[in-house]
Design a protein around this motif. Structure first.
Motif, short mmCIF file in Angstrom:
data_model
loop_
_atom_site.label_atom_id
_atom_site.label_comp_id
_atom_site.label_asym_id
_atom_site.label_seq_id
_atom_site.Cartn_x
_atom_site.Cartn_y
_atom_site.Cartn_z
N UNK A 28 0.84 -1.20 0.00
CA UNK A 28 0.00 0.00 0.00
C UNK A 28 0.87 1.25 0.00
N UNK A 29 1.91 1.26 0.83
CA UNK A 29 2.82 2.41 0.88
C UNK A 29 3.54 2.58 -0.46
N UNK A 30 4.00 1.48 -1.04
CA UNK A 30 4.68 1.54 -2.33
C UNK A 30 3.78 2.15 -3.40
N UNK A 31 2.55 1.69 -3.44
CA UNK A 31 1.61 2.22 -4.44
C UNK A 31 1.39 3.72 -4.26
N UNK A 32 1.20 4.13 -3.00
CA UNK A 32 0.97 5.55 -2.73
C UNK A 32 2.17 6.38 -3.17
N UNK A 33 3.37 5.93 -2.81
CA UNK A 33 4.58 6.68 -3.16
C UNK A 33 4.78 6.77 -4.67
N UNK A 34 4.56 5.65 -5.35
CA UNK A 34 4.82 5.63 -6.79
C UNK A 34 3.73 6.32 -7.60
N UNK A 35 2.49 6.33 -7.09
CA UNK A 35 1.44 7.09 -7.76
C UNK A 35 1.70 8.59 -7.60
N UNK A 36 2.13 8.98 -6.41
CA UNK A 36 2.35 10.41 -6.15
C UNK A 36 3.65 10.92 -6.76
N UNK A 37 4.75 10.20 -6.54
CA UNK A 37 6.07 10.72 -6.91
C UNK A 37 6.85 9.78 -7.84
N UNK A 38 6.19 8.78 -8.39
CA UNK A 38 6.87 7.83 -9.25
C UNK A 38 6.93 8.28 -10.70
N UNK A 39 7.96 7.81 -11.40
CA UNK A 39 8.12 8.08 -12.83
C UNK A 39 8.38 6.73 -13.52
N UNK A 40 7.47 6.33 -14.38
CA UNK A 40 7.58 5.01 -15.00
C UNK A 40 7.46 5.08 -16.52
N UNK A 41 7.59 6.27 -17.09
CA UNK A 41 7.39 6.40 -18.53
C UNK A 41 8.58 5.87 -19.32
N UNK A 42 9.79 5.88 -18.73
CA UNK A 42 10.97 5.40 -19.42
C UNK A 42 11.26 3.94 -19.10
N UNK A 43 12.54 3.60 -19.07
CA UNK A 43 12.95 2.21 -18.83
C UNK A 43 13.00 1.87 -17.35
N UNK A 44 13.09 2.90 -16.48
CA UNK A 44 13.30 2.67 -15.06
C UNK A 44 12.05 2.98 -14.25
N UNK A 45 12.00 2.41 -13.05
CA UNK A 45 11.03 2.83 -12.04
C UNK A 45 11.75 3.83 -11.15
N UNK A 46 11.31 5.09 -11.18
CA UNK A 46 11.99 6.14 -10.44
C UNK A 46 11.06 6.75 -9.39
N UNK A 47 11.68 7.33 -8.36
CA UNK A 47 10.93 8.00 -7.29
C UNK A 47 11.66 9.29 -6.97
N UNK A 48 10.94 10.41 -6.94
CA UNK A 48 11.56 11.71 -6.70
C UNK A 48 11.00 12.36 -5.44
N UNK A 101 2.86 -3.00 -14.03
CA UNK A 101 2.25 -3.32 -15.32
C UNK A 101 0.94 -4.06 -15.13
N UNK A 102 0.93 -5.03 -14.22
CA UNK A 102 -0.28 -5.81 -13.96
C UNK A 102 -1.41 -4.95 -13.41
N UNK A 103 -1.04 -3.88 -12.69
CA UNK A 103 -2.03 -2.98 -12.13
C UNK A 103 -2.45 -1.90 -13.13
N UNK A 104 -1.78 -1.86 -14.28
CA UNK A 104 -2.09 -0.86 -15.29
C UNK A 104 -1.50 0.50 -15.00
N UNK A 105 -0.48 0.56 -14.13
CA UNK A 105 0.08 1.84 -13.70
C UNK A 105 1.43 2.15 -14.33
N UNK A 106 1.98 1.23 -15.10
CA UNK A 106 3.31 1.47 -15.66
C UNK A 106 3.21 2.20 -17.01
N UNK A 107 4.15 3.12 -17.22
CA UNK A 107 4.21 3.81 -18.51
C UNK A 107 3.23 4.96 -18.66
N UNK A 108 2.74 5.50 -17.55
CA UNK A 108 1.78 6.59 -17.61
C UNK A 108 2.45 7.95 -17.43
#
Length: 207
Positions: A28-48, A101-108
């Motif tokens: 749950x924490x991971x999802x919240x952090x990555x939805x708010x501050x995550x970057x997944x449009x490129x090759x990496x999963x990033x957090x700022x 990807x399975x959650x449909x959240x990657x690459x947005x």
């Protein structure tokens, strides 16, 4: 038959929904952090983020998700990469990337982000954890002397994400108002959306 797109529809002020989705606290924490501050449009999963307490908790969540993964600085201060510890040639799959990807959240893009249906199925105790971490990234509290004193807000460039947050707040009887504003972004103007929580709803939110 008289309803049209944009018609106003009465809805309950409190959503009495009891979810049964089983997600662990670290997921749950991971999802919240990555939805708010995550970057997944490129090759990496990033957090700022520059908040050390949030970054340290993120590292702990990533370790619990997969002990073979790490969080390290990517290219600049405050930008972190979630990657495999030993993946010199890129052969290993990034499990967090596959999960997103399975959650449909990657690459947005930021304007495309939304809250997945799995979050809407959480019980209120776990839902409060999700909202807590989400607001820790993109929320703020301030005193507005021109209006009604203290206010809490949450901002996003995604209208779908903002609508989801507003809906989830109703699970706790928290009313909020939505407003649109134009902000400067690089050399142009971007539309942003803001939820504002005021008056007695602040006490409900804090509780």
């Amino acid at each position: 038959e008289e309803l049209q797109l944009g018609s106003r529809v009465a809805t309950p002020r409190i959503e009495r929904i009891f979810g049964n989705e089983e997600l662990s606290d670290f997921e749950i924490k991971l999802l919240a952090y990555l939805i708010a501050e995550g970057h997944t449009k490129g090759s990496w999963v990033l957090f700022s983020n520059n908040d050390k307490s949030l970054v340290n908790e993120l590292k702990n969540c990533v370790y619990k998700f997969d002990k073979n993964m790490k969080v390290d600085l990517h290219s600049k201060k405050g930008c972190y990469r979630l990657a495999n510890k030993d993946n010199r040639y890129g052969f290993k799959k990034n499990k967090i990337k596959e999960w997103l990807k399975n959650l449909g959240l990657y690459g947005l893009y930021a304007t495309e982000k939304y809250i997945p249906e799995e979050i809407f199925k959480l019980n209120n105790k776990r839902l409060s954890l999700f909202l807590n971490r989400l607001f820790s990234c993109d929320g703020s509290i301030y005193f507005n002397g021109n209006r009604n004193g203290w206010e809490i807000d949450y901002s996003s460039s995604s209208k779908k994400l903002i609508a989801g947050v507003q809906h989830l707040l109703l699970r706790f009887g928290i009313l909020s108002r939505l407003r649109e504003k134009n902000i400067k972004y690089n050399d142009g103007i971007r539309k942003s959306y803001e939820l504002v929580i005021g008056s007695e709803n602040i006490q409900k939110f804090i509780a």
